[in-house]
Design a protein around this motif. Structure first.
Motif, PDB file in Angstrom:
ATOM      1  N   TYR A   1      25.282   4.863  23.743  1.00  0.00           N
ATOM      2  CA  TYR A   1      26.315   5.888  23.718  1.00  0.00           C
ATOM      3  C   TYR A   1      26.757   6.145  22.270  1.00  0.00           C
ATOM      4  CZ  TYR A   1      30.935   7.991  24.423  1.00  0.00           C
ATOM      5  OH  TYR A   1      32.023   8.816  24.378  1.00  0.00           O
TER       6      TYR A   1
ATOM      7  N   THR B   1      16.322  13.629  20.803  1.00  0.00           N
ATOM      8  CA  THR B   1      17.626  12.990  20.960  1.00  0.00           C
ATOM      9  C   THR B   1      18.014  12.972  22.425  1.00  0.00           C
ATOM     10  OG1 THR B   1      18.344  13.699  18.758  1.00  0.00           O
ATOM     11  CG2 THR B   1      20.058  13.067  20.321  1.00  0.00           C
TER      12      THR B   1
ATOM     13  N   ASP C   1      21.258  12.267  24.873  1.00  0.00           N
ATOM     14  CA  ASP C   1      22.703  12.096  24.940  1.00  0.00           C
ATOM     15  C   ASP C   1      23.048  11.144  26.077  1.00  0.00           C
ATOM     16  OD1 ASP C   1      23.235  13.894  22.837  1.00  0.00           O
ATOM     17  OD2 ASP C   1      22.987  15.584  24.196  1.00  0.00           O
TER      18      ASP C   1
ATOM     19  N   TYR D   1      17.134  14.133  29.005  1.00  0.00           N
ATOM     20  CA  TYR D   1      17.776  14.204  27.691  1.00  0.00           C
ATOM     21  C   TYR D   1      19.283  13.978  27.797  1.00  0.00           C
ATOM     22  CZ  TYR D   1      13.338  16.042  26.102  1.00  0.00           C
ATOM     23  OH  TYR D   1      12.001  16.187  25.812  1.00  0.00           O
ATOM     24  N   ASN D   2      19.745  13.605  28.996  1.00  0.00           N
ATOM     25  CA  ASN D   2      21.162  13.304  29.199  1.00  0.00           C
ATOM     26  C   ASN D   2      21.265  12.339  30.364  1.00  0.00           C
ATOM     27  OD1 ASN D   2      23.979  13.471  30.138  1.00  0.00           O
ATOM     28  ND2 ASN D   2      24.164  15.071  28.603  1.00  0.00           N
TER      29      ASN D   2
ATOM     30  N   SER E   1      24.696   8.899  21.713  1.00  0.00           N
ATOM     31  CA  SER E   1      23.358   9.483  21.708  1.00  0.00           C
ATOM     32  C   SER E   1      22.452   8.620  20.839  1.00  0.00           C
ATOM     33  CB  SER E   1      23.372  10.931  21.183  1.00  0.00           C
ATOM     34  OG  SER E   1      23.741  10.970  19.820  1.00  0.00           O
TER      35      SER E   1
END
Length: 600
Positions: free
Chosen positions: A367, A385, A387, A326-327, A369
């Motif tokens: 970028y 979502t 990020d 998630y990132n 997100s």
């Protein structure tokens, strides 16, 4: 005197007969017709040319091409062996992702003939696909075995390596020296410190650029956490409810610095009863961490009466929708997975993927997100979502907010063949490695509202669309649209005006109607962000010398087929000389007979 008139009439008839033969001989010039849609790869193009000598002689035919209208390069020439037929030509050594001009040229006894001029764009080179394996093996106090998957996507890898280091900035690298076009890459790294966390990723480079895999970490042996983060007593008040009923969720944590409940997004270290109201079968997950260790627990709350469709077999539910991360860093892939029940299909957006069952699907979030939505056939929906970290070193993020890089690149081109009630639209679409379907949208305002039929092409295609039944003296707006499995892209909106009737008074009872064509404006009314890079430049390069190339998308011939007083062939010159000689002889005969009749 009688003989004089007789000879004069015979001479005039002979001259007109020979003059007619001369016109026929002088009116024949070869024609060349080149297919405007050559077969194109990243570095080559294949052309097809139809020729007709029209009674003349073609000594050679070739195709000229180049990156500007001067077209300084040429294929090998061929000499036609028949009066008409097709010839094939091949050009290699082209530059990937580049616009080229091309036309057919020929040499005849009367001079040089050529076809209409067109353009094509070579396919671009795709970056390699790189995936880092998140589970290293053979971890010791000083080393580990790293692995990952690679695919060069048709362009040989110039480098494949693992990057690693004691922080997410990495700092060290180790090349993979044995690899093919695709497969699994592995390497053993050593010299590590005991009980230390190390980050790593796989990276690959080909002619299209460099792709970095996702960054993961592992801890070498020798590190024993004294305070492990653990979750305890994570449970719901009910596991089966009616749609919209309240469910209280309880949990406790130990030695954790943060805990997050999803899909609700609630964050707290502990809770004595957080309420949720599920409307469909939902998997709730609690993720907790203290920076060194982490823990995760899940359970499912089922909704027994969720049935938005009267058909009892259409109770579509999305049971789970997750990502492997998630990132991530900008440009790295994320892998989405889902499970559904009783769904005829589900749609993933914004990439537009359609499926009927669980699937592991790769995306490249933008970028800062990107939120992905999974929608069932009856409207059931879950979202997540991801990020994205901008790792461009402080430079401007060129891809931020843009479309998925695998969506088509689209260019709307200049219109051609505009009449009172019709026009031919042109455009170019590149599927970036995937087959595309294309169509035109058009209308009398920038809102468009109409569309042509959908055509299916390969990875790159020149699109042509015929519009009929248009209003005269009317401005029309249009654009090219293309779709592949990754989504839909839209070209710039352009415009043109149909021809208008002008009545001219000839000072008599009849008026002459002249078909006058308005100047085509072809102005861009928007600058759609879905068009990127040199595809927009392709639209700008449609100069006036290329207007004749934008015809109906089939083929166009060039060359002269009309009368001229200057011969183009040897036979033409020979006939002219014979006419002059015969004319001189006839004049002398007429004068001689005239003198004889007069008794001179």
């Amino acid at each position: 005197m009688k003989n004089t008139y007789k000879n004069f009439g015979l001479g005039v008839a002979t001259v007109f007969a020979l003059f007619g033969m001369a016109i026929t001989a002088l009116a024949t010039t070869p024609t060349l017709t080149i297919n405007p849609n050559p077969s194109v790869t990243t570095t080559s193009a294949s052309f097809s040319v139809f020729y007709n000598t029209n009674g003349d002689v073609l000594t050679s035919v070739a195709v000229t091409y180049g990156t500007n209208p001067a077209m300084t390069s040429q294929t090998s020439s061929q000499t036609p062996s028949a009066s008409s037929g097709n010839l094939s030509f091949y050009a290699s050594g082209l530059t990937p992702g580049t616009l080229y001009y091309f036309e057919a040229i020929g040499v005849s006894s009367g001079g040089t003939v050529s076809s209409s001029r067109y353009t094509f764009t070579t396919a671009g080179i795709s970056k390699p696909t790189i995936q880092t394996n998140p589970n290293p093996t053979n971890i010791t106090t000083s080393g580990a075995t790293l692995s990952g998957f690679y695919n060069d996507n048709g362009s040989s890898l110039s480098n494949l390596m693992f990057e690693y280091g004691p922080s997410s900035s990495l700092g060290y690298s180790q090349n993979v020296y044995s690899y093919g076009t695709n497969g699994t890459a592995t390497t053993n790294i050593s010299g590590l410190s005991a009980g230390t966390k190390y980050w790593y990723r796989l990276a690959g480079t080909n002619a299209g650029g460099t792709t970095n895999g996702s960054i993961y970490y592992f801890v070498t042996q020798g590190y024993t956490p004294t305070n492990n983060c653990t979750i305890s007593n994570f449970y719901p008040s009910k596991t089966s409810v009616n749609s919209g009923d309240a469910v209280f969720i309880y949990w406790n944590t130990s030695n954790c610095t943060s805990a997050t409940l999803s899909p609700s997004g609630y964050s707290a270290l502990s809770s004595t009863g957080y309420v949720v109201n599920p409307t469909r079968n939902t998997t709730y997950t609690l993720n907790a961490t203290n920076g060194s260790t982490s823990d995760s627990r899940s359970f499912v709350v089922r909704v027994t009466n969720y049935n938005p469709n009267p058909n009892p077999n259409y109770n579509c539910t999305i049971d789970s929708f997750t990502s492997n991360t998630y990132n991530i860093n900008e440009g790295s892939p994320a892998y989405l997975s889902w499970n559904t029940s009783n769904c005829s299909n589900v749609t993933l957006s914004p990439v537009g993927y359609n499926a009927t069952n669980a699937f592991r699907y790769v995306v490249y979030p933008s970028y800062p997100s990107t939120t992905y939505k999974l929608t069932g056939s009856n409207g059931a929906r879950l979202s997540l979502t991801i990020d994205v970290n901008n790792n461009n070193g402080g430079r401007t993020c060129t891809n931020c907010g843009q479309k998925n890089i695998n969506q088509p690149s689209v260019t709307t081109k200049t219109v051609s063949n505009v009449t009172l009630g019709s026009a031919m639209l042109h455009g170019y679409a590149n599927g970036n490695g995937s087959p595309v379907s294309v169509w035109f949208e058009y209308g009398t305002s920038p809102n468009l509202g109409n569309s042509t039929s959908t055509e299916y092409g390969g990875g790159a295609t020149n699109a042509n669309g015929y519009l009929g039944g248009l209003l005269s003296n009317q401005t029309y707006y249009y654009r090219l649209v293309a779709r592949n499995s990754y989504g839909t892209s839209y070209g710039n909106i352009m415009s043109f005006a149909t021809a208008r009737n002008v009545v001219v008074n000839n000072n008599n009872s009849n008026n002459t109607v002249i078909n006058r064509t308005n100047n085509n404006t072809n102005n861009n009314t928007n600058n759609n962000s879905d068009n990127t890079g040199n595809q927009n430049a392709d639209s700008d390069n449609n100069s006036s010398d290329n207007q004749d190339a934008n015809n109906n998308g089939l083929s166009a011939s060039a060359g002269s087929a009309g009368f001229t007083l200057i011969p183009h062939t040897f036979l033409g010159w020979l006939i002219w000389i014979l006419i002059i000689i015969i004319a001189i002889i006839l004049v002398r005969m007429i004068m001689k007979n005239e003198y004889h009749d007069r008794g001179i």
